[in-house]
Scaffold this active site. Structure first.
Site, PDB file in Angstrom:
ATOM      1  N   PRO A  11     -28.655  53.883  -4.225  1.00 52.61           N
ATOM      2  CA  PRO A  11     -29.669  54.842  -3.361  1.00 52.61           C
ATOM      3  C   PRO A  11     -30.133  55.836  -4.312  1.00 52.61           C
ATOM      4  O   PRO A  11     -29.738  56.483  -5.288  1.00 52.61           O
ATOM      5  CB  PRO A  11     -28.844  55.362  -2.390  1.00 52.61           C
ATOM      6  CG  PRO A  11     -27.335  55.106  -3.089  1.00 52.61           C
ATOM      7  CD  PRO A  11     -27.409  54.015  -3.992  1.00 52.61           C
ATOM      8  N   ARG A  19     -37.822  62.234  -9.199  1.00 55.36           N
ATOM      9  CA  ARG A  19     -36.655  62.875  -8.508  1.00 55.36           C
ATOM     10  C   ARG A  19     -35.864  63.333  -9.812  1.00 55.36           C
ATOM     11  O   ARG A  19     -35.279  63.121 -10.662  1.00 55.36           O
ATOM     12  CB  ARG A  19     -35.779  61.681  -8.184  1.00 55.36           C
ATOM     13  CG  ARG A  19     -34.311  62.080  -7.712  1.00 55.36           C
ATOM     14  CD  ARG A  19     -33.116  61.071  -7.624  1.00 55.36           C
ATOM     15  NE  ARG A  19     -31.958  61.595  -7.225  1.00 55.36           N
ATOM     16  CZ  ARG A  19     -30.793  60.745  -7.434  1.00 55.36           C
ATOM     17  NH1 ARG A  19     -30.943  59.353  -8.037  1.00 55.36           N
ATOM     18  NH2 ARG A  19     -29.574  61.144  -7.102  1.00 55.36           N
ATOM     19  N   ASN A  75     -25.955  50.445 -11.629  1.00 48.22           N
ATOM     20  CA  ASN A  75     -26.065  51.791 -11.537  1.00 48.22           C
ATOM     21  C   ASN A  75     -25.577  51.810  -9.959  1.00 48.22           C
ATOM     22  O   ASN A  75     -26.854  51.902  -9.415  1.00 48.22           O
ATOM     23  CB  ASN A  75     -27.427  52.351 -11.894  1.00 48.22           C
ATOM     24  CG  ASN A  75     -27.199  53.907 -11.834  1.00 48.22           C
ATOM     25  OD1 ASN A  75     -26.301  54.444 -11.249  1.00 48.22           O
ATOM     26  ND2 ASN A  75     -28.052  54.468 -12.464  1.00 48.22           N
ATOM     27  N   HIS A  81     -19.250  57.165  -6.451  1.00 51.89           N
ATOM     28  CA  HIS A  81     -18.194  58.068  -6.142  1.00 51.89           C
ATOM     29  C   HIS A  81     -17.537  57.791  -4.723  1.00 51.89           C
ATOM     30  O   HIS A  81     -16.609  58.621  -4.360  1.00 51.89           O
ATOM     31  CB  HIS A  81     -18.842  59.369  -6.258  1.00 51.89           C
ATOM     32  CG  HIS A  81     -19.821  59.506  -7.362  1.00 51.89           C
ATOM     33  ND1 HIS A  81     -19.372  59.321  -8.726  1.00 51.89           N
ATOM     34  CD2 HIS A  81     -21.088  59.899  -7.342  1.00 51.89           C
ATOM     35  CE1 HIS A  81     -20.136  59.660  -9.361  1.00 51.89           C
ATOM     36  NE2 HIS A  81     -21.531  59.751  -8.668  1.00 51.89           N
ATOM     37  N   ASP A  88     -14.517  46.568  -4.131  1.00 55.55           N
ATOM     38  CA  ASP A  88     -13.982  45.035  -3.733  1.00 55.55           C
ATOM     39  C   ASP A  88     -14.874  44.052  -3.869  1.00 55.55           C
ATOM     40  O   ASP A  88     -14.486  42.992  -4.489  1.00 55.55           O
ATOM     41  CB  ASP A  88     -13.587  45.103  -2.488  1.00 55.55           C
ATOM     42  CG  ASP A  88     -12.253  46.241  -1.792  1.00 55.55           C
ATOM     43  OD1 ASP A  88     -11.762  46.533  -3.220  1.00 55.55           O
ATOM     44  OD2 ASP A  88     -12.331  46.600  -0.961  1.00 55.55           O
ATOM     45  N   HIS A 101     -24.913  54.888 -15.742  1.00 56.32           N
ATOM     46  CA  HIS A 101     -25.472  55.842 -15.344  1.00 56.32           C
ATOM     47  C   HIS A 101     -26.533  56.640 -16.181  1.00 56.32           C
ATOM     48  O   HIS A 101     -26.104  56.700 -17.418  1.00 56.32           O
ATOM     49  CB  HIS A 101     -24.473  56.966 -14.966  1.00 56.32           C
ATOM     50  CG  HIS A 101     -23.425  56.573 -13.728  1.00 56.32           C
ATOM     51  ND1 HIS A 101     -23.921  56.613 -12.682  1.00 56.32           N
ATOM     52  CD2 HIS A 101     -22.060  55.793 -14.292  1.00 56.32           C
ATOM     53  CE1 HIS A 101     -22.360  55.961 -12.181  1.00 56.32           C
ATOM     54  NE2 HIS A 101     -21.665  55.744 -12.928  1.00 56.32           N
ATOM     55  N   LEU A 102     -27.414  57.155 -15.723  1.00 56.38           N
ATOM     56  CA  LEU A 102     -28.476  57.824 -16.261  1.00 56.38           C
ATOM     57  C   LEU A 102     -28.096  59.014 -17.137  1.00 56.38           C
ATOM     58  O   LEU A 102     -28.332  59.492 -18.317  1.00 56.38           O
ATOM     59  CB  LEU A 102     -29.934  58.075 -15.555  1.00 56.38           C
ATOM     60  CG  LEU A 102     -30.490  56.709 -15.209  1.00 56.38           C
ATOM     61  CD1 LEU A 102     -31.146  57.127 -13.878  1.00 56.38           C
ATOM     62  CD2 LEU A 102     -31.619  56.471 -16.296  1.00 56.38           C
ATOM     63  N   ARG A 112     -18.689  63.915  -9.033  1.00 50.66           N
ATOM     64  CA  ARG A 112     -19.209  62.861  -9.957  1.00 50.66           C
ATOM     65  C   ARG A 112     -18.523  62.470 -10.910  1.00 50.66           C
ATOM     66  O   ARG A 112     -18.748  61.379 -11.646  1.00 50.66           O
ATOM     67  CB  ARG A 112     -20.826  63.246 -10.365  1.00 50.66           C
ATOM     68  CG  ARG A 112     -21.642  63.736  -9.332  1.00 50.66           C
ATOM     69  CD  ARG A 112     -23.049  63.872 -10.203  1.00 50.66           C
ATOM     70  NE  ARG A 112     -23.852  64.787  -9.356  1.00 50.66           N
ATOM     71  CZ  ARG A 112     -24.663  64.323  -8.254  1.00 50.66           C
ATOM     72  NH1 ARG A 112     -24.762  63.039  -7.873  1.00 50.66           N
ATOM     73  NH2 ARG A 112     -25.237  65.061  -7.491  1.00 50.66           N
TER      74      ARG A 112
HETATM   75  C1  DQA Z   1     -26.481  58.377 -11.346  1.00 49.75           C
HETATM   76  C2  DQA Z   1     -25.400  59.587 -11.019  1.00 49.75           C
HETATM   77  C3  DQA Z   1     -24.885  59.867  -9.750  1.00 49.75           C
HETATM   78  O1  DQA Z   1     -23.719  60.885  -9.627  1.00 49.75           O
HETATM   79  C4  DQA Z   1     -25.929  60.256  -8.609  1.00 49.75           C
HETATM   80  O2  DQA Z   1     -25.428  60.240  -7.486  1.00 49.75           O
HETATM   81  C5  DQA Z   1     -27.086  59.318  -8.838  1.00 49.75           C
HETATM   82  C6  DQA Z   1     -27.522  58.685 -10.197  1.00 49.75           C
HETATM   83  C7  DQA Z   1     -27.056  58.450 -12.636  1.00 49.75           C
HETATM   84  O3  DQA Z   1     -27.492  57.242 -12.979  1.00 49.75           O
HETATM   85  O4  DQA Z   1     -26.837  59.321 -13.579  1.00 49.75           O
HETATM   86  O5  DQA Z   1     -27.827  58.960  -7.889  1.00 49.75           O
HETATM   87  O6  DQA Z   1     -25.733  57.133 -11.120  1.00 49.75           O
END
Ligand code: DQA
Length: 156
Positions: A11, A19, A75, A81, A88, A101-102, A112
């Site tokens: 999401p 964003r 991702n 979290h 599962d 994760h970025l 997080r």
């Molecule tokens: C994320 C890190 C997550 O905590 C956050 O909710 C995201 C992006 C990242 O790519 O850094 O939506 O997965």
């Protein structure tokens, strides 16, 4: 046969580019997808790149990977979290999984720092912005299609 890698995004990642660019960078998801498909081609991998804001749709796609994909890069965004359902599903399909994760989630808010998805992942890449996806593809290549032995080796 070219192995297919299912590359899933959770999401709000559709908003990349606009964003919170100070955290997530200014590259759009479409640009990341195009780079991944291009890089996959150089590795001999077909990349099926998708994004959804819906947990159930991500679960359906993961279930569908069994028998059709050689590995999953994901991702999961905020679902990392919270989602035991995605964990599962990843455990059920028994494919190699790499979590991306970025941002460096360990440098951010306490909530997080834990990812359910990590329990199903062979490895986790975080903090390298969009380059993390390229690193994940390189790692996945080694998991699904290790280098062929050189022609003069005993196996040849
Ligand atoms: C994320 C890190 C997550 O905590 C956050 O909710 C995201 C992006 C990242 O790519 O850094 O939506 O997965």
């Amino acid at each position: 046969m070219t192995p297919t890698i299912l590359l899933l995004n959770g999401p709000n990642l559709n908003l990349l580019g606009s964003r919170q660019p100070e955290i997530y960078g200014s590259t759009t998801l479409a640009d990341i997808g195009a780079d991944c498909v291009r890089h996959g081609r150089t590795l001999g991998l077909a990349v099926d790149f998708r994004q959804s804001n819906h947990e159930g749709e991500l679960v359906d796609w993961i279930q569908g990977a069994r028998g059709t994909a050689a590995g999953i890069i994901i991702n999961p965004a905020a679902y990392s979290h919270t989602s035991i359902a995605i964990l599962d599903a990843l455990l059920a399909v028994e494919l190699p999984v790499i979590e991306v994760h970025l941002s460096n989630i360990h440098q951010r808010e306490e909530y997080r720092r834990h990812s359910y998805v990590s329990q199903a992942a062979r490895g986790v890449i975080c903090g390298f912005a969009s380059h993390g996806y390229i690193l994940a593809l390189d790692a996945m290549k080694r998991l699904v299609a290790p280098a062929c032995p050189p022609p003069d080796s005993e196996e040849a």
